[in-house]
Design a protein around this motif. Structure first.
Motif, short mmCIF file in Angstrom:
data_model
loop_
_atom_site.label_atom_id
_atom_site.label_comp_id
_atom_site.label_asym_id
_atom_site.label_seq_id
_atom_site.Cartn_x
_atom_site.Cartn_y
_atom_site.Cartn_z
N GLU A 125 -6.33 -7.04 -1.21
CA GLU A 125 -7.04 -6.00 -1.95
C GLU A 125 -8.43 -5.74 -1.36
O GLU A 125 -8.87 -4.60 -1.26
CB GLU A 125 -7.13 -6.36 -3.43
N VAL A 126 -9.11 -6.81 -0.96
CA VAL A 126 -10.42 -6.64 -0.30
C VAL A 126 -10.24 -5.81 0.97
O VAL A 126 -10.98 -4.86 1.21
CB VAL A 126 -11.07 -8.01 0.02
N ALA A 127 -9.25 -6.16 1.78
CA ALA A 127 -9.00 -5.42 3.03
C ALA A 127 -8.67 -3.95 2.76
O ALA A 127 -9.15 -3.06 3.47
CB ALA A 127 -7.87 -6.09 3.80
N GLN A 128 -7.88 -3.70 1.73
CA GLN A 128 -7.52 -2.32 1.39
C GLN A 128 -8.75 -1.51 1.00
O GLN A 128 -8.95 -0.38 1.47
CB GLN A 128 -6.51 -2.32 0.25
N HIS A 129 -9.59 -2.08 0.15
CA HIS A 129 -10.80 -1.35 -0.27
C HIS A 129 -11.79 -1.20 0.88
O HIS A 129 -12.42 -0.15 1.01
CB HIS A 129 -11.46 -2.03 -1.47
N ARG A 130 -11.93 -2.23 1.71
CA ARG A 130 -12.82 -2.12 2.87
C ARG A 130 -12.36 -1.00 3.79
O ARG A 130 -13.17 -0.21 4.28
CB ARG A 130 -12.87 -3.43 3.65
N GLN A 131 -11.06 -0.93 4.04
CA GLN A 131 -10.52 0.12 4.91
C GLN A 131 -10.78 1.50 4.31
O GLN A 131 -11.17 2.42 5.02
CB GLN A 131 -9.02 -0.10 5.14
N GLY A 132 -10.57 1.64 3.02
CA GLY A 132 -10.80 2.94 2.37
C GLY A 132 -12.25 3.37 2.45
O GLY A 132 -12.56 4.51 2.83
N VAL A 133 -13.17 2.48 2.10
CA VAL A 133 -14.60 2.80 2.13
C VAL A 133 -15.02 3.09 3.57
O VAL A 133 -15.72 4.06 3.85
CB VAL A 133 -15.44 1.67 1.51
N SER A 134 -14.58 2.25 4.49
CA SER A 134 -14.94 2.42 5.90
C SER A 134 -14.45 3.75 6.45
O SER A 134 -15.16 4.45 7.19
CB SER A 134 -14.37 1.26 6.72
#
Length: 144
Positions: A125-134
């Motif tokens: 979930e952290v990776a998914q949100h980081r990818q989205g924000v990035s």
């Protein structure tokens, strides 16, 4: 903005914490905050109408077309998730309230505190949100 971002990351984040620092890593809270600041500068007519905090700001900016509603929701959901994680990490006996621990048992406890089933689910979930924000951050910055 990109130069300031790199400087902050270099001076305030230890290299081994990259990707685990929920405030300073690429795609995390600082990127969302700078994105909101940039959009406010681009759309000064919204200055009096844009509320705080970051998730409310980005939704308000999306409402006036400063960013797409989809991208606004990506940023809002990411910042809310990272804030929820940081809040969960604040009180327990952890080394930091903004850097995810490497210890799998501690990660599993944090996952439980935020309603997830496992450390792996938390990291995903952290990776998914980081990818989205990035992704949104990069898209908006390139459009400058």
């Amino acid at each position: 903005i990109l130069q300031m971002r790199k400087r902050v990351q270099t001076e305030r984040m230890r290299p081994w914490e990259a990707g685990r620092d929920l405030k300073l890593s690429d795609g995390c809270m600082l990127d969302a905050e700078w994105l909101v600041a940039l959009l406010k500068l681009r759309h000064p007519e919204t200055a009096d109408r844009v509320p705080e905090p970051t998730h409310a700001c980005i939704r308000s900016l999306a409402g006036v077309g400063a960013v797409s509603v989809s991208d606004g929701e990506t940023i809002a959901k990411g910042t809310l998730f990272f804030a929820r994680l940081r809040n969960a990490m604040f009180l327990p006996d952890l080394e930091s309230d903004s850097v995810l621990p490497e210890n799998p048992e501690k990660l599993a406890r944090i996952a439980t505190w935020v309603g997830l089933d496992s450390a792996n689910e938390l990291l995903a979930e952290v990776a998914q949100h980081r990818q989205g924000v990035s992704s949104v951050f990069s898209e908006v910055i390139q459009g400058v």
